[in-house]
Each structure stands twice: as C-alpha cells, then as structure tokens.
Design a protein around this motif. Structure first.
Motif: not given
Length: 419
Positions: A41-45, A59-66
């Motif tokens: 996910i963080i690589l995609l971001n 954002p932590v919320k976006l990270l967890c949602a993904m």
C-alpha cells in the motif's frame, strides 16, 4: 529505450495496482500478512513521486482502509509493521557490466506515525529500483484486500509475475521455504509444508484472486525435491477488478477531487490530499486558477498546485492585501448605501407628489381655481399653459405640485390639516 515505450512500461495498469521489483517480492518472505499488505500500500501511495520525493505521507485511516483493516486506532500494530519493514533486509543480485553486483538494503529507511499520518522514506537506490524495475510483478491492491493468510499473499506475490508464462518453473524446497518465510522446523517435513504453505494458500488464492494455481511436486524417487506452480487467469477476475471493490467512489465524487483531476493530478495523490487537508487544497486550487486566468503561471497548473501543497506554501492574502480589500469593501458598501438612500428618497418623493395631487383634485372646483390663479399669477409661461391646456399641462402640474408640497409641509409644522 524510446521515451514512449518507457512511459508505456512505467504506466500503472489501474488505479489500484503497483509494479513491484521481483527482488523486493522474493526477499521478504518473513513478513506477516499485515506487513506485506502495508508494504504494498505505501509503495502504491508513493509510486508517482518515488524519484522526486524522499519523504511520503499517507493518512492512517486511508492506509488501513486500503489494507481492509478496521483497526486504525491500533497504532501499536502499525508501529510494529513499520518496524518490520524498516528492519527486513532486501537483497539484490544484479548484473552490471557483465559482473554480478550484490546489494542489500531494507524496505524502509524511516517511518513515523503522528497525528493520524504515517510518514516514511525509501533509500534512494531502492526507490529507483522500485520505480523502474527491470523485471516487475503487478500487485492488485483490490485483490490483496481479500487475503487473510500471510502465506496466501506471499504465494500470490511470488506467482503473479509468471501469469503470462503460465508456470513458475521449478523451485527447490529450500528456495521455496525461503521465499515463503516458512522457516519453522516443522516445515522440514513436506507433509506439513504442503498442508500449511501450499494447499491452504492455493485454496484461498483460487477463491479470491485474479489467478488460478495448480501445484505440481517435483520428486527424486519418493522424496519431493522441488515445487512447481501452473498459473492461469481466474474466471472470476472481472468480479475482483479494482472498480468492483473501490472503497473510494464517494471521495471521487468530491468536487475538490474532481478539480484536482481536471488539472492533471494523479488519482492516488488527489485521494490523499482530499482526505488529509481538503480545505487547504481547495484554497490552493482557487489561488492557482486565479493566477492562471491572469496568465501568471508559466508551467503546468498541476506542477504549481503540487509545489504549493508539498511546500506548505501560504496562499491566502497578505496583511496589506487584506487591508486593501477591506477599504475597497467599505467604499463599495458606502456607495451601495448612498444608492439605496437615493432610491428610497425618490420613492418617497413620488408617493408625496401623488398624494398631494390626489388631495388637490378632491378640492371644490372654486378653491382649485383660486389656488391656481394665486400661485401661477407671477409665472407667465405656466399661466399661459393653464389657460390653453388646463391643470394637466406638465408645466402647470409641476408648479402646482411644488406649491402643494410646501403647503403640506407647512401644515405639518403647524399641526393643522390640509383643508
């Protein structure tokens, strides 16, 4: 490589896929399911700006949602995952000038969680490999969310790059255990390795992913010495496309997001900004569009928007401009008030003229005649008009109304009635 071909090769296939260097896939088998998901996910971001930005945020919320994880409040687990990514070694065996070049680094060189934001960095050399790998695998984030087994996700990552070929080729048992992170002593017995690291993961991959795996053991006599996987596209892959599992459809309806897209900002970056600081992003867009109308921007609006947001630039009015705007606003209000008062006075005058004339016309004819003779006696032109055209002549009526209004005001001062 031609520029057009290079651009085509580097383009992400969809909004939720990421190209991941095979070495980065093959050397981190010890990562847990959460850690592997977070790494992807963080690589995609960060993908769009890997070569231009060292520090990335999500954002932590976006990270967890993904990740499909509903424990965004559990920062301890996220910290553990970041810690694992920052300490897991990644090895590369590359060929440079015809000679083998061995390199080692970690997935992350820095990580931080503060105020609901996850901040992280990649080593510069790793960022270059991740952005422009010689051989890459495409990880579908929409599919990744479906996995609840670390071994399943690990096997998926290690097999998906061979989808076009149709087979992984043969991996020795030792190589396979290393790739999968199956280092527990119990997995030295093939029956346990097969049960936990092959059969169960294959079952989940075939149920939830965009590929279908078939396992073929490689034997020497009665002993299994290697493993081979056959790969084909899953018949249900269309049901698992990012569009079908898009959790950000509502955000993409957001006007600020749509304005960013109109300026050419990438999807993931637009999502991140809107979720993180929408009000400021909106102010930046307004500022850039206003300057663009005045032809004060030399390059692209997208580049200028990105620079202002990433540099945390102030885009509001200066104190001088605010004071100047206040003066202009005050002057406008004064003019508007004067115009309003003027219109109100004209309306009062009109009503008074109509009132005194209607009252005058209700007088007895003899009194009207006497009033006209008295008031117009000294005005030759008005008297001539009265004798030829009567009291409805404009010059006669205008003069009479003037005298009638003076008479009315005098009576109001005296407290008497009109008659």
């Amino acid at each position: 490589m031609p520029q057009s071909e290079r651009a085509k090769r580097l383009a992400l296939p969809s909004r939720e896929t990421v190209k991941k260097h095979v070495a980065a896939i093959h050397t981190n088998g010890a990562l847990s399911l959460l850690e592997r998901k977070m790494g992807n996910i963080i690589l995609l971001n960060a993908y769009d700006s890997l070569l231009t930005t060292r520090t990335h945020k999500i954002p932590v919320k976006l990270l967890c949602a993904m990740m499909g994880w509903d424990e965004s409040h559990n920062t301890d687990r996220l910290k553990d995952a970041l810690r694992a990514l920052a300490t897991t070694p990644i090895e590369f065996n590359l060929m440079e000038d015809g000679k083998e070049s061995w390199q080692i680094t970690t997935m992350l060189s820095f990580g931080k969680i503060k105020d609901g934001i996850c901040t992280y960095r990649y080593d510069e050399a790793l960022a270059e490999k991740l952005y422009d790998p010689e051989v890459y695998a495409t990880i579908n984030i929409g599919v990744q969310r479906q996995f609840d087994s670390g071994y399943a996700l690990t096997l998926y990552e290690n097999c998906v790059r061979y989808k076009a070929i149709g087979t992984t080729g043969v991996w020795s048992i030792e190589r396979f255990r290393a790739l999968m992170g199956a280092t527990a002593s119990m997995y030295s017995e093939f029956k346990y390795l097969k049960r936990d690291v092959i059969v169960k993961p294959i079952d989940q991959i075939n149920r939830v992913s965009d590929i279908h795996l078939t396992f073929e053991p490689q034997k020497s006599g009665r002993n299994v010495t290697g493993v081979k996987f056959l790969i084909k596209e899953s018949e249900q892959q269309t049901l698992l496309s990012p569009a079908a599992t898009d959790e950000y459809a509502e955000i993409r309806k957001n006007l600020t997001y749509q304005r960013l897209m109109e300026h050419g900002i990438g999807d993931r970056l637009a999502l991140l900004w809107v979720m993180q600081e929408e009000d400021r992003v909106k102010a930046v867009i307004d500022y850039v569009e206003e300057r663009d109308k005045k032809r004060q921007i030399k390059g692209s609006t997208a580049g200028y928007i990105r620079k202002l947001i990433e540099d945390k630039a102030e885009v509001g009015k200066s104190t001088y401009e605010e004071k100047k705007q206040e003066v202009v606003q005050t002057e406008l209000q004064v003019r508007q008030q004067a115009e309003l008062e003027k219109q109100q006075k004209l309306e009062r005058d009109k009503q008074e003229r109509e009132t005194v004339w209607l009252d005058f016309m209700s007088w007895p004819e003899s009194e009207r005649t006497a009033f006209v003779e008295q008031k117009l006696a000294s005005i030759g032109m008005a008297m001539q008009a009265y004798r030829t055209r009567g009291i409805e002549s404009p010059i006669v009526k205008g003069n009479l109304i003037g005298h009638l209004r003076e008479r009315l005001r005098g009576q109001e001062r005296d407290g008497s009635n009109l008659q």
